[in-house]
Design a protein around this motif. Structure first.
Motif, PDB file in Angstrom:
ATOM      1  N   ARG A 115       0.894  -0.702  -0.231  1.00 28.40           N
ATOM      2  CA  ARG A 115       0.011   0.227   0.081  1.00 28.40           C
ATOM      3  C   ARG A 115       0.457   1.321  -0.316  1.00 28.40           C
ATOM      4  N   GLN A 116       1.822   0.951   0.662  1.00 24.73           N
ATOM      5  CA  GLN A 116       2.860   2.563   1.019  1.00 24.73           C
ATOM      6  C   GLN A 116       3.601   2.545  -0.390  1.00 24.73           C
ATOM      7  N   GLY A 117       3.184   1.585  -1.234  1.00 22.75           N
ATOM      8  CA  GLY A 117       4.213   1.508  -2.927  1.00 22.75           C
ATOM      9  C   GLY A 117       5.969   1.327  -3.410  1.00 22.75           C
ATOM     10  N   GLU A 118       5.542   0.227  -2.253  1.00 24.52           N
ATOM     11  CA  GLU A 118       7.099   0.074  -1.637  1.00 24.52           C
ATOM     12  C   GLU A 118       6.923  -1.672  -3.255  1.00 24.52           C
ATOM     13  N   VAL A 119       8.468  -1.628  -3.768  1.00 26.00           N
ATOM     14  CA  VAL A 119       8.456  -3.031  -4.718  1.00 26.00           C
ATOM     15  C   VAL A 119       9.331  -4.052  -4.397  1.00 26.00           C
ATOM     16  N   GLY A 120       8.835  -4.846  -3.029  1.00 23.65           N
ATOM     17  CA  GLY A 120       9.647  -5.188  -2.353  1.00 23.65           C
ATOM     18  C   GLY A 120       9.898  -5.435  -1.252  1.00 23.65           C
ATOM     19  N   ALA A 121      10.750  -7.283  -0.993  1.00 28.08           N
ATOM     20  CA  ALA A 121      12.088  -6.622   0.590  1.00 28.08           C
ATOM     21  C   ALA A 121      12.739  -7.770   0.006  1.00 28.08           C
ATOM     22  N   ILE A 122      13.875  -7.610   0.962  1.00 26.61           N
ATOM     23  CA  ILE A 122      14.509  -8.385   1.025  1.00 26.61           C
ATOM     24  C   ILE A 122      15.652  -8.562   2.392  1.00 26.61           C
ATOM     25  N   VAL A 123      14.957 -10.337   3.164  1.00 24.59           N
ATOM     26  CA  VAL A 123      14.923  -9.944   3.827  1.00 24.59           C
ATOM     27  C   VAL A 123      16.427 -11.377   4.634  1.00 24.59           C
ATOM     28  N   SER A 124      17.083 -11.081   5.322  1.00 23.60           N
ATOM     29  CA  SER A 124      17.754 -11.950   6.089  1.00 23.60           C
ATOM     30  C   SER A 124      17.624 -12.488   6.873  1.00 23.60           C
ATOM     31  N   GLY A 125      16.840 -13.717   7.080  1.00 22.58           N
ATOM     32  CA  GLY A 125      15.769 -14.193   8.246  1.00 22.58           C
ATOM     33  C   GLY A 125      14.555 -15.108   7.524  1.00 22.58           C
ATOM     34  N   GLY A 126      13.992 -15.349   8.673  1.00 27.88           N
ATOM     35  CA  GLY A 126      12.547 -16.215   8.282  1.00 27.88           C
ATOM     36  C   GLY A 126      11.560 -14.611   7.627  1.00 27.88           C
ATOM     37  N   ILE A 127      10.538 -15.412   7.156  1.00 28.27           N
ATOM     38  CA  ILE A 127       9.596 -14.860   6.856  1.00 28.27           C
ATOM     39  C   ILE A 127       8.078 -15.647   6.914  1.00 28.27           C
ATOM     40  N   ARG A 128       6.585 -15.452   6.817  1.00 29.16           N
ATOM     41  CA  ARG A 128       6.073 -16.032   6.917  1.00 29.16           C
ATOM     42  C   ARG A 128       4.606 -15.448   5.784  1.00 29.16           C
ATOM     43  N   ASP A 129       3.469 -16.301   6.169  1.00 29.57           N
ATOM     44  CA  ASP A 129       2.624 -15.763   5.280  1.00 29.57           C
ATOM     45  C   ASP A 129       2.813 -15.907   3.542  1.00 29.57           C
ATOM     46  N   VAL A 130       3.492 -16.351   2.904  1.00 22.65           N
ATOM     47  CA  VAL A 130       3.619 -16.514   2.064  1.00 22.65           C
ATOM     48  C   VAL A 130       2.655 -16.522   1.209  1.00 22.65           C
ATOM     49  N   PRO A 131       1.376 -16.273   1.005  1.00 27.92           N
ATOM     50  CA  PRO A 131       0.299 -17.105  -0.147  1.00 27.92           C
ATOM     51  C   PRO A 131      -0.028 -15.564   0.318  1.00 27.92           C
ATOM     52  N   HIS A 132      -0.156 -14.739   1.171  1.00 27.50           N
ATOM     53  CA  HIS A 132      -0.456 -13.153   1.539  1.00 27.50           C
ATOM     54  C   HIS A 132      -0.139 -12.390   0.971  1.00 27.50           C
TER      55      HIS A 132
END
Length: 225
Positions: A115-132
């Motif tokens: 919503r803020q207009g970011e194009v994405g993220a790069i994370v060294s570590g875990g993430i979740r809710d991938v389908p979301h």
């Protein structure tokens, strides 16, 4: 927390025009002696075919000292990537120096970033809710995927400071580029130099591919692409 230094818009547009060119950028950075390339086997994309480029808005997380069950009972949440979303401008890439084994970004966070207009993220570590995050069209490159929340396990200690991503030092405002093949962090001070050489190499490779399609003998193909 400091303001994010911004590369010139024409630089971002130039890198975007390359398409999925992490291989080309890696070659150019090798030639210039610039460290900053990470493989997609380590930073796996959540959305096949996604390609992003933009200034890095950095976040640094550390593990909480409190036991997570005690923090959960006390509702002690010290994650603050939402503050980074609050600072983000359209086109930014959130870059998180995170904690392994737990989620440093979930689906609601990804939706907020979108919503803020970011194009994405790069994370060294875990993430979740991938389908979301997929459903809202917010690609993430991460080293781990886990359902375990970071809310009771992580503390955000800095936004827009230098971070360490896979052994690469990334400063806020450096250009983050990611595609199916990998991630490249281009230092802002050398971005124009990298872009100029990358555009030339991309044009040479395009010409070589055209000659292959036209049937030129292998021995006659240019070797400098």
């Amino acid at each position: 927390m400091t303001a994010l230094p911004k590369p010139d818009p024409d630089l971002i547009a130039g890198f975007r025009s390359l398409g999925d060119a992490s291989g080309i950028l890696s070659d150019i950075m090798d030639e210039l002696g610039i460290t900053g390339v990470l493989p997609a086997s380590q930073f796996r994309p959540t959305m096949a075919g996604a390609c992003i480029v933009g200034p890095a808005l950095t976040v640094r997380n550390i593990a909480l000292r409190e036991h997570p069950y005690e923090a959960a009972r006390a509702k002690l949440n010290r994650m603050a990537e939402f503050e980074a979303h609050n600072l983000a401008e359209p086109g930014d890439v959130i870059v998180i120096d995170g904690v392994a084994g737990v989620s440093n970004m979930g689906g609601i966070s990804a939706q907020t970033g979108k919503r803020q207009g970011e194009v994405g993220a790069i994370v060294s570590g875990g993430i979740r809710d991938v389908p979301h995050s997929r459903n809202v069209g917010y690609p993430v490159w991460a080293t781990e995927v886990t359902p375990m929340t970071g809310k009771w396990r992580i503390e955000t200690v800095e936004i827009n400071g230098d971070v360490n991503i896979g052994g690469v030092r990334v400063a806020p405002g450096d250009i983050a580029f990611a595609d199916d093949t990998g991630v490249c962090f281009i230092p802002r001070a050398r971005a124009r130099e990298v872009l100029e050489l990358a555009l030339k190499k991309a044009a040479a490779e395009e010409r070589k591919c055209r000659l292959i399609d036209e049937g030129l003998a292998v021995a006659d193909l240019p070797t400098n692409a």
